[in-house]
Enzyme design. Structure first.
Site, PDB file in Angstrom:
ATOM      1  NE  ARG A  56      -3.952  -2.202   2.206  1.00 24.79           N
ATOM      2  CZ  ARG A  56      -3.928  -3.536   2.075  1.00 24.79           C
ATOM      3  NH1 ARG A  56      -2.751  -4.169   2.064  1.00 24.79           N
ATOM      4  NH2 ARG A  56      -5.042  -4.224   1.964  1.00 24.79           N
ATOM      5  N   GLY A  90      -1.404 -11.932  -4.737  1.00 28.32           N
ATOM      6  CA  GLY A  90      -2.821 -11.622  -4.846  1.00 28.32           C
ATOM      7  C   GLY A  90      -3.122 -10.213  -4.388  1.00 28.32           C
ATOM      8  CD  GLN A 114      -5.830 -10.215  -1.475  1.00 29.05           C
ATOM      9  OE1 GLN A 114      -6.497 -10.768  -2.332  1.00 29.05           O
ATOM     10  NE2 GLN A 114      -4.700 -10.725  -1.034  1.00 29.05           N
ATOM     11  CG  ASP A 152      -2.371 -14.108   5.067  1.00 25.38           C
ATOM     12  OD1 ASP A 152      -2.965 -14.809   4.228  1.00 25.38           O
ATOM     13  OD2 ASP A 152      -2.127 -12.901   4.901  1.00 25.38           O
ATOM     14  NE  ARG A 175       0.961 -15.458   4.530  1.00 23.52           N
ATOM     15  CZ  ARG A 175       1.810 -14.479   4.886  1.00 23.52           C
ATOM     16  NH1 ARG A 175       2.782 -14.743   5.737  1.00 23.52           N
ATOM     17  NH2 ARG A 175       1.690 -13.260   4.377  1.00 23.52           N
TER      18      ARG A 175
END
Length: 449
Positions: free
Chosen positions: A33, A101, A176, A326, A402
């Site tokens: 961002r 993503g 998102q 996540d 991950r």
């Protein structure tokens, strides 16, 4: 393998107590961002602590392709000379977002209300992920999209020449999607309204306000209502990126499950929309102290002191999912060393992340002697207690950073080594994972192909 490297098989061996200071990288969400908002401001935005993983570097390349001047000055130190809201140039080439993503969805939102056309692609993992959740709402602004069957990349977005503001209720808890709609609203006249039934990470709203946009957030019976007034002139900022709580999860959880461990993880973001894992670990009995609480770059942060402790299985409520989406892969590893079962509900969003993370973790845990149960929206791990996990399995990473790191942490406390077929995707979010964990005392090695 990742979009930028070759396959790297890796094995993690049982280790002694972990100790030391784990300086994890900058927050991935905020890093993306910071680059994007810097490109939309007029003037120079200065960023320190930027995560220099592949995902974020791909976003930096994309901002250059749209006309912003993006410069690295030193480790984590970057500047962005922005082009202003609505000032993106049409890129000459296809935008490759690699494995990210977040990057592709936010950038699609930004350019959807500008009179330009851009084509997006990614690696094999990203090209399987659903993009209809972005193209549907940006169509309300007047954008058109043309992609593969099922709304998948590669995809071309034709931005709206005369965008109209939109009101959109996000159908799933997704920061998102929310962020893409708000970013689309930046270049639309009037007010764009986003309603989310479940709160998700709020970095976009915080950063919009910080850059000078008029944005309000109201809690209502419908949910969280975010109203953005379009076509502001964003003012450049100095951004100090806090350390990523999602990356911190790996050394924290490794210390929780490896007997005798005690580590410190300084300067971790404790944004309330991101801290679900830490709440859950404490409920399981983890010994985590939150010290020196403070604010950095508009985000609450603290130093975490983590010690090994006996753990018990818990029920993780579905309403917590958005704040730790996540972290479920590494939580399922921790649950393997708890007494009793841990039930994770409301996690269907894991099915459409970098991989189907529910399936990937269930199959990998089972390969290491751990019993799991799953349905579309639930993962249950039957804990085997401290010292009870057999290990010895080889797990598929499914191009998912991950998943790979989670199984490397499993091997640190299992009775036999744990391997992954490909650890190269780790570089997308945590490029210093191996040396950092080795410095703490872990034994993670790259295997010969």
């Amino acid at each position: 393998m990742s979009s930028h490297g070759t396959i790297i098989p890796m094995t993690s061996h049982k280790c002694g107590p972990l100790s030391g200071v784990a300086e994890v990288p900058g927050d991935k969400s905020i890093s993306h961002r910071a680059l994007i908002f810097g490109a939309l401001a007029v003037g120079e935005t200065k960023i320190t602590g930027l995560l220099e993983g592949e995902d974020v570097l791909d976003t930096a390349k994309a901002m250059r392709a749209f006309g912003a001047e993006v410069t690295q000055h030193g480790p984590g130190e970057w500047s962005v000379h922005g082009v202003g809201v609505g000032g993106f140039a049409e890129p000459e080439n296809v935008i490759d977002c690699g494995n990210s993503g977040t990057g592709v969805r936010l950038i699609m939102g930004v350019m959807a209300t500008q009179p330009i056309t851009a084509t997006f692609t990614g690696d094999a993992s990203l090209n399987k992920r659903p993009m209809g959740r972005i193209t549907d709402p940006v169509a309300l602004f007047g954008a058109a999209s043309y992609g593969r069957e099922g709304g998948r990349l590669p995809m071309t977005i034709v931005g709206a020449a005369n965008p109209t503001p939109a009101t959109y209720t996000v159908p799933m808890p997704s920061a998102q999607v929310k962020s893409a709609v708000l970013l689309a609203g930046l270049n639309a006249p009037g007010q764009t309204v986003v309603i989310e039934k479940e709160a998700t990470r709020d970095h976009t709203e915080r950063m919009l306000a910080g850059f000078g946009a008029e944005v309000s957030v109201e809690e209502t019976e419908e949910g969280r209502v975010i109203t953005l007034t379009g076509q502001p002139e964003l003012k450049p900022q100095e951004i100090a990126v806090p350390r990523d709580p999602s990356s911190a999860a790996f050394p924290v959880c490794a210390a929780v499950i490896v007997p005798g461990s005690e580590i410190t993880v300084p300067g971790v973001s404790l944004n309330s929309t991101r801290n679900g894992l830490y709440t859950t670990l404490v409920e399981m009995g983890a010994d985590i102290a939150f010290e020196n609480a403070r604010e950095e770059g508009g985000e609450p942060v603290a130093d975490l002191r983590v010690k090994h402790a006996p753990l018990k299985g818990v029920e993780v409520p579905p309403e917590r999912a958005a704040s730790m989406i996540d972290e479920y892969p590494i939580l399922s590893v921790v649950a393997s060393f708890a007494e009793g079962k841990t039930t994770m509900r409301g996690v269907k969003e894991l099915r459409v992340k970098e991989s189907d993370r529910i399936d990937a973790m269930a199959r990998g845990l089972e390969a290491n002697g751990i019993i799991t149960e799953e349905d579309e929206d639930t993962l249950i791990v039957h804990g085997m207690g401290a010292g009870g996990v057999p290990g010895g399995g080889t797990c598929q990473s499914h191009l998912d950073h991950r998943i790979a790191m989670s199984f490397m942490c499993l091997g640190m406390a299992a009775n036999n080594p744990v391997s992954v077929d490909d650890g190269s995707p780790i570089a997308t979010s945590f490029p210093v994972f191996e040396p950092l964990m080795t410095q703490l005392g872990a034994k993670v090695v790259r295997d010969e192909i």
